[in-house]
Design a protein around this motif. Structure first.
Motif, PDB file in Angstrom:
ATOM      1  N   LYS A 110     -17.669 -25.061   3.469  1.00 54.23           N
ATOM      2  CA  LYS A 110     -17.112 -24.703   4.763  1.00 54.23           C
ATOM      3  C   LYS A 110     -15.596 -24.601   4.623  1.00 54.23           C
ATOM      4  CE  LYS A 110     -20.544 -24.716   7.831  1.00 54.23           C
ATOM      5  NZ  LYS A 110     -20.760 -23.682   8.832  1.00 54.23           N
ATOM      6  N   PRO A 111     -15.089 -23.413   4.240  1.00 56.15           N
ATOM      7  CA  PRO A 111     -13.665 -23.301   3.923  1.00 56.15           C
ATOM      8  C   PRO A 111     -12.748 -23.617   5.087  1.00 56.15           C
ATOM      9  CG  PRO A 111     -14.688 -21.134   4.071  1.00 56.15           C
ATOM     10  CD  PRO A 111     -15.789 -22.136   4.086  1.00 56.15           C
ATOM     11  N   GLU A 112     -13.269 -23.608   6.310  1.00 53.74           N
ATOM     12  CA  GLU A 112     -12.395 -23.882   7.454  1.00 53.74           C
ATOM     13  C   GLU A 112     -12.239 -25.368   7.742  1.00 53.74           C
ATOM     14  OE1 GLU A 112     -16.527 -23.791   9.138  1.00 53.74           O
ATOM     15  OE2 GLU A 112     -15.386 -22.635   7.654  1.00 53.74           O
ATOM     16  N   GLU A 113     -12.896 -26.242   6.975  1.00 56.20           N
ATOM     17  CA  GLU A 113     -12.912 -27.658   7.329  1.00 56.20           C
ATOM     18  C   GLU A 113     -11.802 -28.487   6.688  1.00 56.20           C
ATOM     19  OE1 GLU A 113     -16.954 -28.574   6.300  1.00 56.20           O
ATOM     20  OE2 GLU A 113     -17.655 -28.130   8.314  1.00 56.20           O
ATOM     21  N   HIS A 114     -11.341 -28.121   5.492  1.00 58.39           N
ATOM     22  CA  HIS A 114     -10.265 -28.834   4.806  1.00 58.39           C
ATOM     23  C   HIS A 114      -9.216 -27.829   4.327  1.00 58.39           C
ATOM     24  CE1 HIS A 114     -13.114 -32.183   4.798  1.00 58.39           C
ATOM     25  NE2 HIS A 114     -12.075 -32.968   4.581  1.00 58.39           N
ATOM     26  N   PHE A 115      -7.954 -28.231   4.380  1.00 56.40           N
ATOM     27  CA  PHE A 115      -6.854 -27.323   4.070  1.00 56.40           C
ATOM     28  C   PHE A 115      -5.788 -28.034   3.253  1.00 56.40           C
ATOM     29  CE2 PHE A 115      -8.865 -26.064   8.001  1.00 56.40           C
ATOM     30  CZ  PHE A 115      -9.029 -24.697   7.850  1.00 56.40           C
ATOM     31  N   VAL A 116      -5.069 -27.243   2.458  1.00 57.45           N
ATOM     32  CA  VAL A 116      -3.974 -27.751   1.631  1.00 57.45           C
ATOM     33  C   VAL A 116      -2.700 -26.993   1.982  1.00 57.45           C
ATOM     34  CG1 VAL A 116      -3.089 -28.051  -0.721  1.00 57.45           C
ATOM     35  CG2 VAL A 116      -5.535 -28.342  -0.259  1.00 57.45           C
ATOM     36  N   ARG A 117      -1.633 -27.744   2.231  1.00 58.85           N
ATOM     37  CA  ARG A 117      -0.324 -27.129   2.471  1.00 58.85           C
ATOM     38  C   ARG A 117       0.644 -27.591   1.382  1.00 58.85           C
ATOM     39  NH1 ARG A 117       2.947 -28.074   8.072  1.00 58.85           N
ATOM     40  NH2 ARG A 117       3.008 -30.222   7.275  1.00 58.85           N
ATOM     41  N   VAL A 118       1.397 -26.631   0.837  1.00 58.35           N
ATOM     42  CA  VAL A 118       2.363 -26.929  -0.221  1.00 58.35           C
ATOM     43  C   VAL A 118       3.772 -26.782   0.344  1.00 58.35           C
ATOM     44  CG1 VAL A 118       3.169 -26.329  -2.541  1.00 58.35           C
ATOM     45  CG2 VAL A 118       0.746 -26.066  -1.959  1.00 58.35           C
ATOM     46  N   ARG A 119       4.623 -27.777   0.050  1.00 59.77           N
ATOM     47  CA  ARG A 119       6.016 -27.732   0.496  1.00 59.77           C
ATOM     48  C   ARG A 119       6.954 -28.028  -0.662  1.00 59.77           C
ATOM     49  NH1 ARG A 119       7.758 -27.704   5.324  1.00 59.77           N
ATOM     50  NH2 ARG A 119       9.323 -29.340   5.060  1.00 59.77           N
ATOM     51  N   TYR A 120       8.127 -27.388  -0.632  1.00 62.43           N
ATOM     52  CA  TYR A 120       9.139 -27.592  -1.673  1.00 62.43           C
ATOM     53  C   TYR A 120      10.518 -27.477  -1.043  1.00 62.43           C
ATOM     54  CZ  TYR A 120      11.989 -26.703  -5.857  1.00 62.43           C
ATOM     55  OH  TYR A 120      12.958 -26.758  -6.839  1.00 62.43           O
ATOM     56  N   GLN A 121      11.327 -28.500  -1.212  1.00 66.57           N
ATOM     57  CA  GLN A 121      12.704 -28.484  -0.698  1.00 66.57           C
ATOM     58  C   GLN A 121      12.751 -28.109   0.780  1.00 66.57           C
ATOM     59  OE1 GLN A 121      13.793 -30.329  -3.010  1.00 66.57           O
ATOM     60  NE2 GLN A 121      15.691 -29.250  -3.426  1.00 66.57           N
ATOM     61  N   ASN A 122      11.934 -28.751   1.579  1.00 70.74           N
ATOM     62  CA  ASN A 122      11.877 -28.553   3.032  1.00 70.74           C
ATOM     63  C   ASN A 122      11.333 -27.182   3.438  1.00 70.74           C
ATOM     64  OD1 ASN A 122      13.095 -31.134   3.549  1.00 70.74           O
ATOM     65  ND2 ASN A 122      15.089 -30.231   3.055  1.00 70.74           N
ATOM     66  N   ARG A 123      10.770 -26.449   2.489  1.00 68.82           N
ATOM     67  CA  ARG A 123      10.183 -25.146   2.797  1.00 68.82           C
ATOM     68  C   ARG A 123       8.671 -25.202   2.603  1.00 68.82           C
ATOM     69  NH1 ARG A 123      14.080 -23.739  -0.895  1.00 68.82           N
ATOM     70  NH2 ARG A 123      12.537 -22.916  -2.334  1.00 68.82           N
ATOM     71  N   THR A 124       7.947 -24.572   3.499  1.00 67.30           N
ATOM     72  CA  THR A 124       6.501 -24.452   3.355  1.00 67.30           C
ATOM     73  C   THR A 124       6.198 -23.187   2.579  1.00 67.30           C
ATOM     74  OG1 THR A 124       6.121 -25.633   5.417  1.00 67.30           O
ATOM     75  CG2 THR A 124       4.328 -24.250   4.605  1.00 67.30           C
ATOM     76  N   LEU A 125       5.298 -23.281   1.595  1.00 67.28           N
ATOM     77  CA  LEU A 125       5.050 -22.182   0.671  1.00 67.28           C
ATOM     78  C   LEU A 125       3.606 -21.681   0.777  1.00 67.28           C
ATOM     79  CD1 LEU A 125       6.758 -23.744  -2.495  1.00 67.28           C
ATOM     80  CD2 LEU A 125       7.805 -22.276  -0.761  1.00 67.28           C
ATOM     81  N   PRO A 126       3.376 -20.584   1.480  1.00 62.73           N
ATOM     82  CA  PRO A 126       2.033 -19.987   1.466  1.00 62.73           C
ATOM     83  C   PRO A 126       1.678 -19.559   0.042  1.00 62.73           C
ATOM     84  CG  PRO A 126       3.387 -19.076   3.243  1.00 62.73           C
ATOM     85  CD  PRO A 126       4.311 -19.843   2.351  1.00 62.73           C
ATOM     86  N   LEU A 127       0.498 -19.896  -0.422  1.00 62.08           N
ATOM     87  CA  LEU A 127       0.096 -19.588  -1.789  1.00 62.08           C
ATOM     88  C   LEU A 127      -0.521 -18.200  -1.869  1.00 62.08           C
ATOM     89  CD1 LEU A 127      -1.557 -22.984  -2.850  1.00 62.08           C
ATOM     90  CD2 LEU A 127       0.815 -22.241  -3.136  1.00 62.08           C
ATOM     91  N   PRO A 128      -0.079 -17.372  -2.835  1.00 62.69           N
ATOM     92  CA  PRO A 128      -0.679 -16.050  -3.003  1.00 62.69           C
ATOM     93  C   PRO A 128      -2.191 -16.108  -3.201  1.00 62.69           C
ATOM     94  CG  PRO A 128       1.364 -16.183  -4.243  1.00 62.69           C
ATOM     95  CD  PRO A 128       1.080 -17.567  -3.729  1.00 62.69           C
ATOM     96  N   ALA A 129      -2.677 -17.155  -3.862  1.00 60.94           N
ATOM     97  CA  ALA A 129      -4.119 -17.281  -4.112  1.00 60.94           C
ATOM     98  C   ALA A 129      -4.917 -17.458  -2.827  1.00 60.94           C
ATOM     99  CB  ALA A 129      -4.382 -18.456  -5.049  1.00 60.94           C
ATOM    100  N   CYS A 130      -4.213 -17.776  -1.735  1.00 62.28           N
ATOM    101  CA  CYS A 130      -4.893 -18.027  -0.459  1.00 62.28           C
ATOM    102  C   CYS A 130      -4.523 -16.984   0.591  1.00 62.28           C
ATOM    103  CB  CYS A 130      -4.529 -19.419   0.053  1.00 62.28           C
ATOM    104  SG  CYS A 130      -4.736 -20.731  -1.161  1.00 62.28           S
TER     105      CYS A 130
END
Length: 451
Positions: A387-407
Motif C-alpha cells: 500500500k504505497p500510500e500508507e508510509h512515506f519518506v522525506r529527505v532533507r539537507y541543509q534546511n531544504r526538502t529534497l524531492p527524490l527523482p526516483a519518486c
C-alpha cells in the motif's frame, strides 16, 4: 565580530528549527535517520604556512581537549573484594599536549585534522537543535532519556567524528535529561564493517574506480585551472594550481575552508567568488560528480541497505527506535546525496546533515496488524509494502526538502506533495543500488579474467 560571523555563514548552516516544514496533519512521524558531517577541524596537513599566504602552521584552538578525565582501570588485590575480577574504574585527570618536532609544546595546540573548540561548540549546538525540533517542537522524542530503546548513535572510527557525535548526544540529551543509570551508547564499527563512507579499505574495486575518476578529472579539467596560476601559484611555492598538483587542489581547498571557518585570514584571492567557484567545480568532478551506478552501489549501497532495513523493521515490528544519528565526513554526506540524485554540487559544510524521516498515515494505527501481514508477504529481504500510500519518506539537507527523482512519478509520492516519497518507491530504489554480494563485487578481477 561581524566579519567572523559572515565567514561562519559561508561554511556552516545551523539547523533551522523555526523554519522546519511540519508534515501534513494526516501524517505521523515514525523514525528519523540523521547523517551529519563532523564539526570544524584543523586542516589535515600543513599547507601555505610560508609567506605570503602565512596561514598558521600551529592552531591553538583545542583548549577544551587539552584537559580531560580519562577512565582507567585499577587491578590488584586491593580491589578484588569490591569489584568482580579485581578491576575497578577510576577517573584520572589528564593533560594532553601536542609535542612539536623540537620537543616544545603550547597549551591548547591542535593535532592535524582535530576537532577544534569551535567544532565542539557547533556540534553541541546541532544536538541542541535536534532537541528543540524533535523533543520540544514536535514532541516526537521523550523529554528524558530513560533507556536505550529509542535512540541509536554511531560514528566512523575517527577522533573528530567520535567527538562530534559525543557533543551532539550531549546537546540532544544533556545530563539533566538522562534517567537514573542511563549513559547513552556511542557505536563504532571495525574498519572492515564501516559503511558510513565508501569503504575503499575493504573494497579494492571501489578504490580502483575512484582513482580512475581522479586521473580522468585531472586530464579533463587541469587546463581550466591554468588561469588561476598567475593569482595563486605564489601561495604554494610557485607551483601550478592543478587537481593533481603539489599540493593537490583538494588540499588547498581544505586549508582555505578550515581557515575561513575559524576566522583565520586567507589571501584575498581565495575570497573571490569566481575563483572559489572554479576550484569547487573541478573538485566536484574529481570527487563526486557523474559517478556510475557501480560506484554508487559499492560506495553507498550498504549504507542505504542498512537504512532501508531499519525503516522496514520499524514498519513491520513497530519497534521503539525513533532516532538514529550517524557522525560521518564530507565524503559520506556528498556521495549519499549524489547516489539519490539530489546533490547540489557544493562541498558539504561542517555539520552539514542529511535527514531521512519516515512517516505513516495516522489512520493506520487502528489497523496496524492487518497492514503488517500484507507487508510481510512482500519481497524479501526487504519489506516493500503493498500500500504505497500508507508510509512515506522525506529527505532533507541543509534546511531544504529534497524531492527524490526516483519518486517523481504519480503513485510514487503523496498526492500533491512530491517530497513525500512512498516507502515502497524509496525501498525499490534502495534495492536497485544495494550490492547482492558486496565482498565479491569489491574483489579486483583475477589475472585470468583481465584478458
Amino acid at each position: 565580530m561581524a566579519g567572523h560571523a559572515h565567514v561562519q555563514s559561508a561554511t556552516r548552516t545551523p539547523l533551522d528549527v523555526a523554519g522546519y516544514p511540519v508534515a501534513p496533519a494526516d501524517l505521523e512521524l515514525e523514525q528519523v535517520h540523521v547523517y551529519v558531517r563532523h564539526g570544524e577541524r584543523t586542516p589535515v596537513s600543513v599547507r601555505m604556512s610560508d609567506p605570503p599566504a602565512s596561514i598558521p602552521e600551529h592552531w591553538i584552538m583545542c583548549k577544551t581537549a587539552s584537559r580531560f578525565r580519562a577512565t582507567v582501570a585499577r587491578f590488584g588485590s586491593d580491589v578484588e573484594e569490591t569489584q568482580p575480577g579485581g578491576v575497578k574504574k577510576d577517573l584520572m585527570p589528564v593533560s594532553k599536549l601536542v609535542e612539536r618536532i623540537d620537543g616544545s609544546h603550547v597549551e591548547g595546540e591542535c593535532l592535524l585534522g582535530e576537532l577544534t573548540d569551535l567544532g565542539k561548540e557547533t556540534t553541541s549546538n546541532f544536538g541542541s537543535s535536534l532537541r528543540k525540533l524533535y523533543v520540544e517542537k514536535l514532541g516526537f522524542l521523550p523529554d528524558t532519556l530513560k533507556d536505550y530503546s529509542e535512540t541509536y548513535f554511531r560514528s566512523t572510527n575517527m577522533p573528530r567524528t567520535i567527538e562530534s557525535l559525543a557533543q551532539i548526544m550531549h546537546g540532544l540529551y544533556p545530563p539533566s535529561k538522562l534517567g537514573p543509570d542511563v549513559s547513552p551508547r556511542l557505536f563504532v564499527r571495525n574498519g572492515r564493517d564501516e559503511n558510513l563512507v565508501g569503504n575503499t579499505f575493504m573494497c579494492k574495486r571501489l578504490e580502483t574506480l575512484l582513482i580512475g575518476f581522479e586521473h580522468a578529472a585531472a586530464a579533463a579539467l587541469n587546463h581550466t585551472l591554468e588561469p588561476l596560476d598567475h593569482k595563486l601559484s605564489k601561495y604554494i611555492g610557485g607551483n601550478p594550481i592543478r587537481i593533481d598538483g603539489k599540493p593537490r587542489l583538494s588540499g588547498i581547498f581544505d586549508t582555505i575552508r578550515a581557515s575561513q571557518s575559524h576566522g583565520i585570514k586567507v589571501p584575498p584571492e581565495f575570497e573571490d567568488k569566481a575563483t572559489i567557484d572554479l576550484i569547487e567545480r573541478a573538485l566536484m568532478v574529481e570527487w563526486f560528480s557523474d559517478k556510475t551506478e557501480e560506484v554508487r552501489r559499492l560506495g553507498m549501497g550498504r549504507l542505504l541497505e542498512d537504512l532501508g532495513k531499519k525503516m522496514a523493521h520499524k514498519v513491520e515490528h513497530g519497534d521503539p527506535l525513533k532516532i538514529l544519528v550517524h557522525s560521518t565526513h564530507d565524503t559520506g554526506v556528498a556521495p549519499l546525496l549524489n547516489t539519490l540524485d539530489v546533490f547540489d554540487e557544493r562541498w558539504p559544510q561542517f555539520t552539514a546533515a542529511v535527514t531521512f524521516e519516515l512517516f505513516k498515515k495516522k489512520d493506520l494505527a487502528s489497523n496496524q496488524s492487518g497492514f503488517l501481514q500484507r507487508l510481510v508477504s512482500s519481497v524479501t529481504p526487504y519489506i516493500w509494502g503493498t500500500k504505497p500510500e500508507e508510509h512515506f519518506v522525506r529527505v532533507r539537507y541543509q534546511n531544504r526538502t529534497l524531492p527524490l527523482p526516483a519518486c517523481a512519478e504519480e503513485g510514487k509520492h503523496l498526492t500533491g506533495s512530491p517530497e513525500f516519497c512512498t516507502l515502497s518507491a524509496f525501498l525499490a530504489r534502495v534495492k536497485q543500488i544495494s550490492p547482492k554480494n558486496w565482498e565479491a563485487e569489491c574483489s579486483p578481477p583475477s589475472p585470468s579474467s583481465a584478458h
